[in-house]
Scaffold this motif. Structure first.
Motif, PDB file in Angstrom:
ATOM      1  N   VAL B  35     -62.333  74.325  24.716  1.00 10.05           N
ATOM      2  CA  VAL B  35     -62.208  74.469  25.545  1.00 10.05           C
ATOM      3  C   VAL B  35     -61.415  75.569  25.575  1.00 10.05           C
ATOM      4  CG1 VAL B  35     -61.285  73.682  27.639  1.00 10.05           C
ATOM      5  CG2 VAL B  35     -62.663  72.198  26.209  1.00 10.05           C
ATOM      6  N   ARG B  36     -60.684  75.677  24.970  1.00  9.52           N
ATOM      7  CA  ARG B  36     -59.582  76.697  24.622  1.00  9.52           C
ATOM      8  C   ARG B  36     -59.948  78.014  24.313  1.00  9.52           C
ATOM      9  NH1 ARG B  36     -55.981  72.848  23.043  1.00  9.52           N
ATOM     10  NH2 ARG B  36     -54.019  72.199  24.868  1.00  9.52           N
ATOM     11  N   THR B  37     -60.670  78.100  23.057  1.00 10.57           N
ATOM     12  CA  THR B  37     -61.569  79.089  22.821  1.00 10.57           C
ATOM     13  C   THR B  37     -62.735  79.425  23.108  1.00 10.57           C
ATOM     14  OG1 THR B  37     -61.863  77.796  21.262  1.00 10.57           O
ATOM     15  CG2 THR B  37     -60.083  78.616  20.447  1.00 10.57           C
ATOM     16  N   GLY B  38     -63.580  78.762  23.868  1.00 10.58           N
ATOM     17  CA  GLY B  38     -64.534  79.714  24.450  1.00 10.58           C
ATOM     18  C   GLY B  38     -65.108  78.707  25.413  1.00 10.58           C
ATOM     19  N   GLY B  39     -64.141  78.079  26.150  1.00 11.08           N
ATOM     20  CA  GLY B  39     -64.380  77.063  28.015  1.00 11.08           C
ATOM     21  C   GLY B  39     -65.351  76.079  27.996  1.00 11.08           C
ATOM     22  N   GLN B  40     -65.511  76.099  28.602  1.00 11.44           N
ATOM     23  CA  GLN B  40     -66.772  75.053  29.433  1.00 11.44           C
ATOM     24  C   GLN B  40     -67.969  74.976  28.287  1.00 11.44           C
ATOM     25  OE1 GLN B  40     -69.487  74.743  33.402  1.00 11.44           O
ATOM     26  NE2 GLN B  40     -67.959  72.620  33.680  1.00 11.44           N
ATOM     27  N   VAL B  97     -65.328  66.212  29.618  1.00  9.28           N
ATOM     28  CA  VAL B  97     -64.650  68.105  29.168  1.00  9.28           C
ATOM     29  C   VAL B  97     -64.277  67.944  29.913  1.00  9.28           C
ATOM     30  CG1 VAL B  97     -66.122  69.591  28.739  1.00  9.28           C
ATOM     31  CG2 VAL B  97     -67.120  68.195  27.449  1.00  9.28           C
ATOM     32  N   ASP B  98     -64.697  68.205  31.975  1.00  7.80           N
ATOM     33  CA  ASP B  98     -64.060  69.549  33.108  1.00  7.80           C
ATOM     34  C   ASP B  98     -62.891  68.798  33.149  1.00  7.80           C
ATOM     35  OD1 ASP B  98     -66.478  69.992  32.541  1.00  7.80           O
ATOM     36  OD2 ASP B  98     -67.356  68.230  34.819  1.00  7.80           O
ATOM     37  N   ARG B  99     -62.161  67.224  32.579  1.00  6.90           N
ATOM     38  CA  ARG B  99     -61.270  66.805  32.426  1.00  6.90           C
ATOM     39  C   ARG B  99     -59.694  67.452  32.135  1.00  6.90           C
ATOM     40  NH1 ARG B  99     -60.054  60.463  31.611  1.00  6.90           N
ATOM     41  NH2 ARG B  99     -58.946  61.225  30.019  1.00  6.90           N
ATOM     42  N   ALA B 100     -60.691  68.156  30.750  1.00 10.62           N
ATOM     43  CA  ALA B 100     -59.740  68.994  30.176  1.00 10.62           C
ATOM     44  C   ALA B 100     -59.491  69.912  30.052  1.00 10.62           C
ATOM     45  CB  ALA B 100     -60.474  68.713  28.356  1.00 10.62           C
ATOM     46  N   ILE B 101     -61.199  70.931  30.688  1.00 12.80           N
ATOM     47  CA  ILE B 101     -60.692  72.109  31.355  1.00 12.80           C
ATOM     48  C   ILE B 101     -59.646  72.143  32.851  1.00 12.80           C
ATOM     49  CG2 ILE B 101     -61.982  73.429  33.117  1.00 12.80           C
ATOM     50  CD1 ILE B 101     -65.018  73.127  31.257  1.00 12.80           C
ATOM     51  N   VAL B 102     -59.856  71.283  33.572  1.00 14.70           N
ATOM     52  CA  VAL B 102     -58.835  71.449  34.320  1.00 14.70           C
ATOM     53  C   VAL B 102     -57.253  71.322  34.118  1.00 14.70           C
ATOM     54  CG1 VAL B 102     -57.992  69.643  36.713  1.00 14.70           C
ATOM     55  CG2 VAL B 102     -60.121  69.982  36.385  1.00 14.70           C
ATOM     56  N   GLY B 103     -57.061  70.122  32.774  1.00  8.87           N
ATOM     57  CA  GLY B 103     -56.107  70.451  31.910  1.00  8.87           C
ATOM     58  C   GLY B 103     -55.547  71.314  30.970  1.00  8.87           C
ATOM     59  N   ILE B 104     -56.017  71.843  30.631  1.00 12.25           N
ATOM     60  CA  ILE B 104     -55.971  73.454  29.763  1.00 12.25           C
ATOM     61  C   ILE B 104     -56.538  74.109  30.519  1.00 12.25           C
ATOM     62  CG2 ILE B 104     -56.637  74.383  27.639  1.00 12.25           C
ATOM     63  CD1 ILE B 104     -58.060  71.133  26.774  1.00 12.25           C
ATOM     64  N   LEU B 105     -56.879  74.758  31.200  1.00 14.03           N
ATOM     65  CA  LEU B 105     -57.124  76.323  31.841  1.00 14.03           C
ATOM     66  C   LEU B 105     -56.913  76.147  32.890  1.00 14.03           C
ATOM     67  CD1 LEU B 105     -60.792  76.864  30.358  1.00 14.03           C
ATOM     68  CD2 LEU B 105     -58.454  77.410  29.044  1.00 14.03           C
ATOM     69  N   GLY B 106     -56.369  74.838  34.217  1.00 13.67           N
ATOM     70  CA  GLY B 106     -55.973  74.833  35.354  1.00 13.67           C
ATOM     71  C   GLY B 106     -57.860  74.221  36.420  1.00 13.67           C
ATOM     72  N   PRO B 107     -56.317  73.949  37.547  1.00 21.25           N
ATOM     73  CA  PRO B 107     -57.573  72.896  38.347  1.00 21.25           C
ATOM     74  C   PRO B 107     -58.385  73.801  39.098  1.00 21.25           C
ATOM     75  CG  PRO B 107     -55.033  73.102  38.867  1.00 21.25           C
ATOM     76  CD  PRO B 107     -55.272  73.670  37.691  1.00 21.25           C
ATOM     77  N   LYS B 109     -60.675  75.846  38.091  1.00 23.35           N
ATOM     78  CA  LYS B 109     -61.690  76.106  37.382  1.00 23.35           C
ATOM     79  C   LYS B 109     -62.504  75.155  37.683  1.00 23.35           C
ATOM     80  CE  LYS B 109     -59.937  79.291  33.698  1.00 23.35           C
ATOM     81  NZ  LYS B 109     -61.220  80.843  33.752  1.00 23.35           N
ATOM     82  N   MET B 110     -62.191  74.992  38.896  1.00 20.57           N
ATOM     83  CA  MET B 110     -63.634  73.333  38.585  1.00 20.57           C
ATOM     84  C   MET B 110     -63.063  73.213  40.682  1.00 20.57           C
ATOM     85  SD  MET B 110     -65.254  71.584  37.416  1.00 20.57           S
ATOM     86  CE  MET B 110     -64.718  71.747  35.673  1.00 20.57           C
ATOM     87  N   ASN B 111     -64.343  73.418  41.520  1.00 21.17           N
ATOM     88  CA  ASN B 111     -64.455  73.898  42.443  1.00 21.17           C
ATOM     89  C   ASN B 111     -64.647  72.617  43.000  1.00 21.17           C
ATOM     90  OD1 ASN B 111     -64.822  74.586  45.067  1.00 21.17           O
ATOM     91  ND2 ASN B 111     -66.744  74.901  44.751  1.00 21.17           N
ATOM     92  N   ALA B 257     -68.432  71.551  38.919  1.00 23.01           N
ATOM     93  CA  ALA B 257     -67.737  71.781  41.038  1.00 23.01           C
ATOM     94  C   ALA B 257     -68.205  70.225  40.768  1.00 23.01           C
ATOM     95  CB  ALA B 257     -69.589  72.285  41.623  1.00 23.01           C
ATOM     96  N   TYR B 258     -67.586  69.257  41.730  1.00 23.91           N
ATOM     97  CA  TYR B 258     -67.232  68.090  42.382  1.00 23.91           C
ATOM     98  C   TYR B 258     -67.149  68.172  43.657  1.00 23.91           C
ATOM     99  CZ  TYR B 258     -66.472  66.679  37.397  1.00 23.91           C
ATOM    100  OH  TYR B 258     -66.542  66.414  35.825  1.00 23.91           O
ATOM    101  N   GLU B 259     -67.321  67.034  44.332  1.00 26.50           N
ATOM    102  CA  GLU B 259     -68.200  66.675  45.412  1.00 26.50           C
ATOM    103  C   GLU B 259     -66.938  65.829  45.156  1.00 26.50           C
ATOM    104  OE1 GLU B 259     -70.117  68.112  47.622  1.00 26.50           O
ATOM    105  OE2 GLU B 259     -69.214  67.001  49.951  1.00 26.50           O
ATOM    106  N   MET B 260     -65.879  65.133  46.541  1.00 22.03           N
ATOM    107  CA  MET B 260     -65.255  64.153  46.669  1.00 22.03           C
ATOM    108  C   MET B 260     -65.694  63.400  48.264  1.00 22.03           C
ATOM    109  SD  MET B 260     -61.338  64.520  45.546  1.00 22.03           S
ATOM    110  CE  MET B 260     -60.370  63.210  46.569  1.00 22.03           C
ATOM    111  N   GLU B 261     -66.088  61.617  48.635  1.00 23.57           N
ATOM    112  CA  GLU B 261     -66.446  61.217  49.880  1.00 23.57           C
ATOM    113  C   GLU B 261     -65.690  60.608  50.523  1.00 23.57           C
ATOM    114  OE1 GLU B 261     -70.465  60.956  50.031  1.00 23.57           O
ATOM    115  OE2 GLU B 261     -70.309  59.487  49.155  1.00 23.57           O
ATOM    116  N   VAL B 262     -65.321  60.476  51.426  1.00 26.21           N
ATOM    117  CA  VAL B 262     -64.500  59.034  51.885  1.00 26.21           C
ATOM    118  C   VAL B 262     -66.024  58.408  51.802  1.00 26.21           C
ATOM    119  CG1 VAL B 262     -63.628  58.206  53.754  1.00 26.21           C
ATOM    120  CG2 VAL B 262     -62.523  60.032  52.718  1.00 26.21           C
ATOM    121  N   ALA B 263     -66.426  56.906  51.603  1.00 27.95           N
ATOM    122  CA  ALA B 263     -67.802  56.690  51.450  1.00 27.95           C
ATOM    123  C   ALA B 263     -67.252  55.381  52.490  1.00 27.95           C
ATOM    124  CB  ALA B 263     -67.155  55.931  50.799  1.00 27.95           C
TER     125      ALA B 263
END
Lengths: 84, 309
Positions: B35-40, B97-107, B109-111, B257-263
């Motif tokens: 993740v650090r060197t080559g990204g997602q 992996v996405d969780r690590a991306i948010v932590g390492i590369l910053g939030p 990076k994830m929409n 990309a992630y979607e959040m919804e109040v179900a």
């Protein structure tokens, strides 16, 4: 009515404890586990009922741990807080 | 200490599930390095290979996915079973992996799109606390990273055990947690802290699909055609403190990309009583929206133990 008796009545009523009367609850018996047999979820009701009926908040574990030992310790805690 | 241990032990007997991570610390480290060197893309490339291997050769991985998949899909051919297992593990791997991306590369990076944010803000405007009920679906940690946009303290009931080597997103940067962790193994299962934060108007996040304490704190509800145990503790807390339970799902909609919804928003009235049975209608309502989630996103519900046992 003493604080101990008042507490026993409130606990039985608010927690809907069946098959037990205030007289059967021993003042020094543990509230949780053996004794009255309450579990951690009943602590939710306990905290709320103490707040509702006596206006006393139990906010920290340091307060709760000694207070939740028995009916007597809870009654003492409430009386101390009311007197303060 | 004795009382704490006794209560803790009684309320937390042997659980059927574990939060231990799949893979070793070293294997997770390889993904963090990628993740650090080559990204997602780099991390996903390795992930596809590793997941293919697991789905094909790991009996344990196949067994753990079958509990849920057999209930979700019923009878399947051998190829379909392989495909289901592959897609489920891949979905789970991507979330890690996405969780690590948010932590390492910053939030950034994830929409994360939160279409029901206004609903949540409306509830918070009333200055009352609320319970956010997540489940093991999508990526709650990515959802949490976007919670920073909401100006109310967030608390998380979180069981962290030895062997849980994959890091929470904030642990990658060495930053303090953006939410306060309440340990369910604490005195009285952490209920005092939970009541306090709710009465202070804060957010309490819980998992609605995992029994944290003993089975006695759960009710049996039909889920995907068979009875399974679900906890009712959150609804008891909601009833005692007068706060709503907001069921929140997150799911992956694209590579970044992630979607959040109040179900659903569930209100448990006061004075329901102490019997678990009394909370069944509210638990059932949660389970129904969870079941709908599994219909809409079959490979994004990450259950790896037999909850129907």
């Amino acid at each position: 009515m003493s604080m101990n008796e008042k507490l026993k009545n409130i606990i039985i009523e608010d927690l809907n404890l069946e098959d037990i009367t205030p007289k059967e609850i021993i003042d020094d018996d543990p509230l949780f586990g053996e004794g009255l047999g309450l579990d951690s979820l009943d602590a939710v009701e306990l905290v709320v009922l103490v707040q509702k009926h006596f206006g006393v908040e139990i906010k920290t574990m340091e307060e709760a741990r000694p207070a939740f030992q028995s009916i007597k310790s809870l009654a003492d805690y409430i009386e101390e807080r009311l007197a303060a | 200490m004795k009382q704490r241990d006794e209560i803790s032990e009684r309320d937390h007997p042997k659980r059927k599930w574990t939060s231990r991570s799949i893979g070793s610390s070293f294997q997770h480290g390889i993904f963090y390095f990628l993740v650090r060197t080559g990204g997602q893309q780099a991390a996903y490339f390795l992930l596809y290979i590793v997941v293919f291997y697991y789905a094909l050769f790991s009996l344990n991985a196949r067994k753990k996915t079958r509990y849920y998949l057999s209930h979700r899909f019923g009878s399947r051919t051998r190829f379909e079973k392989f495909k289901d297992t592959y897609l489920m593990i891949l979905g789970f791997g991507k979330v890690l992996v996405d969780r690590a991306i948010v932590g390492i590369l910053g939030p950034e990076k994830m929409n994360v799109r939160f279409q029901d944010r206004e609903k949540l803000l409306e509830l918070l405007d009333k200055n009352q606390g609320l319970i956010l009920m997540f489940s093991h679906s999508g990526c709650w940690q990515v959802a949490m990273s976007s919670m920073g946009l909401i100006n109310v303290p967030v608390n998380m009931l979180l069981h962290h055990e030895e062997g849980d080597v994959d890091r929470h997103y904030f642990e990658h940067t060495g930053q303090p947690a953006p939410y306060k962790v309440i340990d369910p193994r604490g005195y009285l299962g952490g209920v005092l802290e939970m009541i306090n934060v709710l009465q202070e108007g804060e957010i309490l996040c819980v998992m609605g699909d995992r029994v944290m304490g003993s089975d006695s704190n759960s009710v049996s509800v039909d889920f995907l055609g068979e009875s399974a145990l679900f906890p009712y503790s959150a609804f008891k807390l909601a009833s005692a403190t007068g706060v709503p339970v907001v069921v929140l799902f997150s799911y992956k909609t694209g590579p970044a990309a992630y979607e959040m919804e109040v179900a659903d928003i569930i209100y448990a009235p006061e004075n329901i009583g102490r019997k678990g049975e009394n909370y069944r209608p509210y638990v059932t309502r949660f389970v129904q929206v969870l079941e709908k989630f599994t219909r809409d996103h079959p490979y994004q519900f990450f259950n790896f133990y037999d909850m129907w046992e």
